[in-house]
Design an enzyme around this catalytic site. Structure first.
Site, PDB file in Angstrom:
ATOM      1  N   ASP A  56      59.621  36.870  33.203  1.00 32.31           N
ATOM      2  CA  ASP A  56      58.968  36.325  32.023  1.00 32.31           C
ATOM      3  C   ASP A  56      58.453  34.924  32.350  1.00 32.31           C
ATOM      4  O   ASP A  56      59.034  34.217  33.183  1.00 32.31           O
ATOM      5  CB  ASP A  56      59.949  36.266  30.845  1.00 32.31           C
ATOM      6  CG  ASP A  56      59.252  36.264  29.502  1.00 32.31           C
ATOM      7  OD1 ASP A  56      59.348  37.271  28.786  1.00 32.31           O
ATOM      8  OD2 ASP A  56      58.593  35.254  29.176  1.00 32.31           O
ATOM      9  N   ASP A  83      54.688  34.104  36.071  1.00 36.35           N
ATOM     10  CA  ASP A  83      53.398  34.160  35.383  1.00 36.35           C
ATOM     11  C   ASP A  83      52.636  35.340  35.966  1.00 36.35           C
ATOM     12  O   ASP A  83      52.257  35.331  37.140  1.00 36.35           O
ATOM     13  CB  ASP A  83      52.636  32.849  35.615  1.00 36.35           C
ATOM     14  CG  ASP A  83      51.242  32.848  34.988  1.00 36.35           C
ATOM     15  OD1 ASP A  83      50.820  33.878  34.427  1.00 36.35           O
ATOM     16  OD2 ASP A  83      50.571  31.797  35.084  1.00 36.35           O
ATOM     17  N   VAL A  84      52.406  36.366  35.158  1.00 36.95           N
ATOM     18  CA  VAL A  84      51.790  37.588  35.682  1.00 36.95           C
ATOM     19  C   VAL A  84      50.332  37.384  36.094  1.00 36.95           C
ATOM     20  O   VAL A  84      49.768  38.234  36.788  1.00 36.95           O
ATOM     21  CB  VAL A  84      51.881  38.750  34.670  1.00 36.95           C
ATOM     22  CG1 VAL A  84      53.337  39.137  34.443  1.00 36.95           C
ATOM     23  CG2 VAL A  84      51.175  38.410  33.358  1.00 36.95           C
ATOM     24  N   TYR A 174      42.660  41.068  21.134  1.00 30.36           N
ATOM     25  CA  TYR A 174      43.881  41.784  21.484  1.00 30.36           C
ATOM     26  C   TYR A 174      43.611  43.278  21.657  1.00 30.36           C
ATOM     27  O   TYR A 174      44.023  43.893  22.648  1.00 30.36           O
ATOM     28  CB  TYR A 174      44.929  41.550  20.404  1.00 30.36           C
ATOM     29  CG  TYR A 174      46.249  42.229  20.657  1.00 30.36           C
ATOM     30  CD1 TYR A 174      47.137  41.721  21.600  1.00 30.36           C
ATOM     31  CD2 TYR A 174      46.632  43.353  19.938  1.00 30.36           C
ATOM     32  CE1 TYR A 174      48.366  42.328  21.834  1.00 30.36           C
ATOM     33  CE2 TYR A 174      47.851  43.969  20.153  1.00 30.36           C
ATOM     34  CZ  TYR A 174      48.714  43.449  21.100  1.00 30.36           C
ATOM     35  OH  TYR A 174      49.922  44.068  21.325  1.00 30.36           O
ATOM     36  N   LYS A 178      43.969  45.642  25.115  1.00 33.54           N
ATOM     37  CA  LYS A 178      44.878  46.778  25.199  1.00 33.54           C
ATOM     38  C   LYS A 178      44.131  48.089  25.434  1.00 33.54           C
ATOM     39  O   LYS A 178      44.643  48.998  26.108  1.00 33.54           O
ATOM     40  CB  LYS A 178      45.730  46.852  23.931  1.00 33.54           C
ATOM     41  CG  LYS A 178      46.731  45.710  23.811  1.00 33.54           C
ATOM     42  CD  LYS A 178      47.721  45.712  24.967  1.00 33.54           C
ATOM     43  CE  LYS A 178      48.857  44.738  24.754  1.00 33.54           C
ATOM     44  NZ  LYS A 178      49.882  44.796  25.830  1.00 33.54           N
ATOM     45  N   THR A 209      59.003  42.591  16.591  1.00 31.23           N
ATOM     46  CA  THR A 209      59.133  41.757  17.779  1.00 31.23           C
ATOM     47  C   THR A 209      58.655  40.345  17.452  1.00 31.23           C
ATOM     48  O   THR A 209      57.945  40.145  16.452  1.00 31.23           O
ATOM     49  CB  THR A 209      58.298  42.296  18.948  1.00 31.23           C
ATOM     50  OG1 THR A 209      56.899  42.181  18.599  1.00 31.23           O
ATOM     51  CG2 THR A 209      58.635  43.744  19.257  1.00 31.23           C
TER      52      THR A 209
END
Length: 278
Positions: A56, A83-84, A174, A178, A209
């Protein structure tokens, strides 16, 4: 618990988890693992016998997991600040996975989102959301695929969203990110199949969440409860069970290129069609 130099208990309603096929010999990398869906997935995979790398970008959220009893086994649970969107850091994280527990499963749950009308969404915000949600998923998947090729195969589950399947108001950036994850996953499923790598997506609907709490105002919650046939928000554990199914070779060895909606019937029923507001 082992932690990177950079750097709860399961749902009480769960039946006792049985070891997942491949878990005893492999590592599962879960991104966005410090909270929400990612954390629920990591906890369930630990119950099923996987060695889990919980990655994360939020150092504070990772630190808060330090005393989590579900993550107490240092040999099987490792926290990593990651950090992806950092290609070199992702490559190092994958390369550092021990050879005796090779990477056999990846769950891309890292993601960000905002609830804004299309005309109010800046290009800067669009680029940031796409960078984390799409490019970050691409970077992790590419590094994972290279490692899985050497390990003889594996399974990848990318977390998409109901907003990537239906046109929800306020989700221009967003939802677009996705939807792109959905197509990326299908192309990967086709190309990586000869390597023994399965790729699927899980598309959550409204789930309780931290991200959804930030994105869903009162108007959104009313719309969700009116639109979702089961008339409730889901729990992270609901999504985690679907992910675990798709990672388990005994349960889903012939499933690839699919999207599993965990949404209380939302995708079948409709979408948020009015401008969202807080």
């Amino acid at each position: 618990m082992v932690r990177s130099p950079e750097a709860g208990a399961s749902d009480g309603g769960c039946a006792e988890a049985r070891p997942s096929a491949g878990a005893a010999a492999g590592t599962a990398l879960v991104t966005g693992a410090a909270s929400g869906i990612g954390l629920a997935v990591a906890r369930l995979l630990l119950e099923e016998g996987w060695r889990v790398l919980l990655a994360d970008a939020d150092a504070a959220a990772l630190a808060a997991l330090r005393d989590d009893p579900a993550l107490a086994d240092a040999a099987r649970a490792q926290l990593l600040r990651l950090d992806v969107t950092d290609e070199a850091a992702v490559a190092r994280a994958v390369q550092d996975i021990p050879a005796d527990r090779p990477l056999k499963a990846v769950v891309n749950s890292a993601g960000i989102g905002h609830n804004l009308p299309f005309e109010q969404t800046s290009v800067e915000l669009l680029r940031r959301i796409v960078d984390v949600n799409l490019v970050g998923t691409f970077i992790v998947c590419q590094a994972a695929a290279r490692a899985m090729r050497a390990a003889g195969g594996g399974a990848i589950v990318n977390i998409s969203s109901g907003s990537g399947l239906r046109a929800n108001a306020g989700r221009a950036a967003y939802g677009a990110s996705k939807a792109a994850v959905e197509m990326l996953s299908k192309v990967m499923a086709v190309e990586l199949a000869p390597l023994g790598i399965r790729v699927n997506t899980v598309a959550p609907g409204p789930i309780e969440t931290p991200l959804v709490a930030r994105m869903h105002g009162e108007a959104d919650r009313r719309a969700a409860l009116a639109t979702v046939p089961l008339r409730r928000y889901g729990r992270p554990q609901d999504v985690a069970r679907a992910v675990a199914f798709l990672l388990d070779e005994r349960s889903s060895s012939f499933v690839s290129g699919e999207t599993l909606c965990v949404d209380g019937g939302f995708a079948a029923a409709g979408a948020f069609v009015h401008p969202a507001s807080g």
